[in-house]
Design an enzyme around this catalytic site. Sequence first.
Site, PDB file in Angstrom:
ATOM      1  N   HIS A   1     -22.983  -2.059  25.800  1.00 23.98           N
ATOM      2  CA  HIS A   1     -23.691  -1.862  27.065  1.00 23.98           C
ATOM      3  C   HIS A   1     -22.970  -0.800  27.885  1.00 23.98           C
ATOM      4  O   HIS A   1     -21.843  -0.415  27.569  1.00 23.98           O
ATOM      5  CB  HIS A   1     -23.737  -3.184  27.845  1.00 23.98           C
ATOM      6  CG  HIS A   1     -22.371  -3.685  28.188  1.00 23.98           C
ATOM      7  ND1 HIS A   1     -21.631  -4.457  27.323  1.00 23.98           N
ATOM      8  CD2 HIS A   1     -21.583  -3.485  29.276  1.00 23.98           C
ATOM      9  CE1 HIS A   1     -20.452  -4.726  27.866  1.00 23.98           C
ATOM     10  NE2 HIS A   1     -20.397  -4.142  29.060  1.00 23.98           N
TER      11      HIS A   1
ATOM     12  N   HIS B   1     -19.049   4.652  30.337  1.00 22.79           N
ATOM     13  CA  HIS B   1     -18.764   4.705  28.907  1.00 22.79           C
ATOM     14  C   HIS B   1     -19.311   3.450  28.237  1.00 22.79           C
ATOM     15  O   HIS B   1     -19.669   2.487  28.914  1.00 22.79           O
ATOM     16  CB  HIS B   1     -17.245   4.788  28.666  1.00 22.79           C
ATOM     17  CG  HIS B   1     -16.528   3.564  29.101  1.00 22.79           C
ATOM     18  ND1 HIS B   1     -16.203   3.329  30.427  1.00 22.79           N
ATOM     19  CD2 HIS B   1     -16.109   2.472  28.416  1.00 22.79           C
ATOM     20  CE1 HIS B   1     -15.603   2.158  30.526  1.00 22.79           C
ATOM     21  NE2 HIS B   1     -15.539   1.611  29.318  1.00 22.79           N
TER      22      HIS B   1
END
Length: 179
Positions: free
Chosen positions: A36, A119
């Site tokens: 995620h 990220h």
Amino acid sequence: MRAFVAIDLPEIVRDVLEDLQERIPTGRLLDPDTLHLTLAFLDEQPQDLLEQLHDDLSSIRALPFEVQLRGLGTFGSRAPRVVWAGIETQPALTALHEKVRGAARLAGIELRRERYRPHVTLARLPDRLEPGELEKLRNFLERWQNFPCPPFEVSTFTLFQSILTPDGAIHDPLAEYPL
């Protein structure tokens, strides 16, 4: 309850990242189903604050936007601890991150002050890497820096509960919010 707010990844992006993970030469790979893009890590919070946060997150308004994964890297100043896939700078993503942090503050949740570096975490590394492993990791990062991945549209974000287990975290979606 341990919780975070994140953007869930579409299956095509998960597939690309799973293929990339298989090439990482060391470390513990994260389950591709848990990959995620974090907007805010909330840590441990009482139920009543999460209920207030849910109300505040429900009021966030933004237009859908496109995200592009780009580049690889590690976190850990002296020794790498995490391997990640980066996100191309996107003003709409930064704005959504700020709105989520604002909602957390309104709900009474104290968040750590840190620079937002969007990220997707791919792997966690052991405390110490042998010199050969470190060299293999550097080669991997260099070789796959420009991995191909299609852009994807962000039209929702999710409040997750994170349950820690010996085999890794389990992410249970508590609520999803449309943009």
